[in-house]
Structure formats: structure tokens, C-alpha cells
Design an enzyme around this catalytic site. Sequence first.
Site, PDB file in Angstrom:
ATOM      1  N   ARG A 196       0.863  -1.237   0.069  1.00  0.00           N
ATOM      2  CA  ARG A 196      -0.140  -0.085  -0.016  1.00  0.00           C
ATOM      3  C   ARG A 196       0.715   1.147   0.193  1.00  0.00           C
ATOM      4  NH1 ARG A 196      -2.106  -3.551   4.108  1.00  0.00           N
ATOM      5  NH2 ARG A 196      -4.259  -4.186   3.385  1.00  0.00           N
ATOM      6  N   LYS A 231      -1.978  -2.609   7.920  1.00  0.00           N
ATOM      7  CA  LYS A 231      -3.185  -2.237   8.970  1.00  0.00           C
ATOM      8  C   LYS A 231      -3.051  -3.208   9.925  1.00  0.00           C
ATOM      9  CE  LYS A 231      -6.022  -0.348   5.043  1.00  0.00           C
ATOM     10  NZ  LYS A 231      -7.359  -0.618   4.415  1.00  0.00           N
ATOM     11  N   HIS A 258      -2.676   3.180  -6.160  1.00  0.00           N
ATOM     12  CA  HIS A 258      -3.419   1.924  -5.533  1.00  0.00           C
ATOM     13  C   HIS A 258      -3.442   0.817  -6.772  1.00  0.00           C
ATOM     14  CE1 HIS A 258      -4.994  -0.073  -2.228  1.00  0.00           C
ATOM     15  NE2 HIS A 258      -6.028  -0.328  -2.701  1.00  0.00           N
ATOM     16  N   ARG A 268      -1.012  -1.819  -6.901  1.00  0.00           N
ATOM     17  CA  ARG A 268      -1.073  -2.637  -5.955  1.00  0.00           C
ATOM     18  C   ARG A 268      -2.255  -4.035  -6.663  1.00  0.00           C
ATOM     19  NH1 ARG A 268      -1.210  -4.681  -0.428  1.00  0.00           N
ATOM     20  NH2 ARG A 268      -3.520  -4.872   0.331  1.00  0.00           N
ATOM     21  N   HIS A 292      -4.146  -8.702   3.859  1.00  0.00           N
ATOM     22  CA  HIS A 292      -5.609  -8.758   3.721  1.00  0.00           C
ATOM     23  C   HIS A 292      -6.020  -9.513   5.003  1.00  0.00           C
ATOM     24  CE1 HIS A 292      -6.783  -8.091  -0.650  1.00  0.00           C
ATOM     25  NE2 HIS A 292      -6.446  -6.871  -0.064  1.00  0.00           N
ATOM     26  N   TYR A 330     -10.076 -10.346  -6.826  1.00  0.00           N
ATOM     27  CA  TYR A 330      -9.180 -10.465  -7.681  1.00  0.00           C
ATOM     28  C   TYR A 330      -9.588 -11.709  -8.710  1.00  0.00           C
ATOM     29  CZ  TYR A 330      -6.591  -6.780  -5.134  1.00  0.00           C
ATOM     30  OH  TYR A 330      -6.502  -5.690  -4.863  1.00  0.00           O
TER      31      TYR A 330
END
Length: 298
Positions: A151, A174, A242, A245, A268, A277
Site C-alpha cells: 500500500r 493495517k 493503488h 497494487r 488482507h 481479484y
Amino acid sequence: MSVSALLDQWRDHLEIARRRSPHTVRAYVATAERLLLALGLSDWQAIANISNRDIRGHLAARRAEGIGNVSTARELSALKSFIAFACEQTGTEGGTDLRLRGPRVKKGVPRPVTPDEATNLADMVMATSAAEWTGKRDAAILLLLYGAGLRIAEALSLTGAVLPLGETLVVTGKGNKQRVVPLIPVVREAVAAYAQACPHPLDGDKALFKGARGGSLSQGMVQKAMARARKALGMPDSATPHALRHSFATHLLGAGADLRSLQELLGHASLGSTQIYTKVDAARMLEAYRSAHPRERD
């Protein structure tokens, strides 16, 4: 306690404890401020005890101001986090408001760029940069996004301690979760070229990617460099940092990577975030079919 003091504590929690990106911090603090001012709240206990009805009324007022489903869902997510933080501060158990559901939001399919386009973008940010070293900096960042799936906030949070880069890199994503990502030679070489050209010291505990005056680089500067490059190449507005990515994930999936491995590489929290995806790859196959099948071309 004043509203300002409450927001300062919330901001510190997001920045330090949760390591949220600057964009997320700004959005979450602004959302919390709107709630406090709208309901006249000025202490953690009142926030922890806020009712479902008050939250629904506040969000209904926001909808009346013109925000859509996506923004409403984001605001509700931010408010849930804020209320949970208030419960932690006061030792309040539960929190019925955390069970509120936001509007259904249809997930869009990411638009990946091709490998050649990713390379061209990295070359173009160097060609359109005001200085050679900043061009190498921006190219290194874009290649980290495309070549390692970072990211933009993760790339900009790297410090000089990662130098010299090896074959893998530990990334903090994250929720302060760490993961290990492999680095292909072109990415390592781009970062090394930037490090050699950078006129500012790259101290171990300071940001790796520097702004023009030696401070930490902002996401906005990377986005502007990308915008200049895509305009020069005649690429659509969807070609954002983004999107690189997204392209990393799409191309790996197309090459045979399994979803679980891809989930780990992207950082994730749930497999559901990675499964989008598969739709991207299916869309690419359908496009190839339509362009190649003789009946589709008639």
C-alpha cells in the site's frame, strides 16, 4: 473534557497504536468531530453510552446532506471504531451500537495496468520530475507498489533501517500487522538507486522516502507524480498508485498464485478481500476471448 482533547486522544490512538495512514486518521477524526458537535458530547462515558437511535439519526442527517452509500458505510465504520475506543477508556462493556449495519455497497472490480504500463509509469515519473533524485524516489515507490504489492502508506512508512534491501522485506500494514514480502531485483535496484542519489541522510529511524526539504514524503506528492506520468502516457485516471497494487495481485493470480498466498502477500485480514481479484482475472479472460473469438469480431 473538551471536544478538542477528546479528538487529540483519538488521533494519537489512530496514529500511534493503530498505525493508520494519514488519510485514514484525518477522515476518522473528522467523522468523530461531526458526531461530537452534532450531539453535544464532551466526555468518553457519554460517547460509550450513545444509543443506536442517535447514531441512526446522525447518519440520516449526513445522508440528507448528500453523502452516498459508500461514504455512509465509511462513516459508520469510523464511528464504530470511535465508540469502541470510548468503551475502552471507560471500561464500558459491550456497546449495542457496534451491531449497527451500514448500507450495502457494491464492490467495484479494480482496473489493473499491464506490466509494460507499470514499467512505463516508473520511467515517466523519472522523466517528468523536477530533479533526478526525486524522479528516482518516485520510481522506487511505484515499483514497490507494483513489484511487492505494498500500500502507498506502507511504502512511505519504511525507514532507512531497511537498507540495504535483501530478497525479502518486513512490512507493517493495517492493524499494526506485519508480513514478509519478496522483493524482485528490479525493485531492489530502484530503491538502491534512489538511496544513492538522495541528498538527505537516510537515518535508520527516519523515513526512507524524503520530501524535497528532507522531511517525510506525503502521499499527495506521489499521487501528483503518478498523475503527471499517466497524463503524459495518455493513460486513464484509474491508473492510480493503488491500481499498481491491484495489478500486482491480478498478475500473480493470473500466473497461478493461490488465494491464500495472495492474501498473505497483500496483508488482507480476510480472504473475502482477496477474492475480488478472481473477478478481475475472469474479466481479463473474457476480454481476451471477445477480442480473439471470430464470432465476437463479426
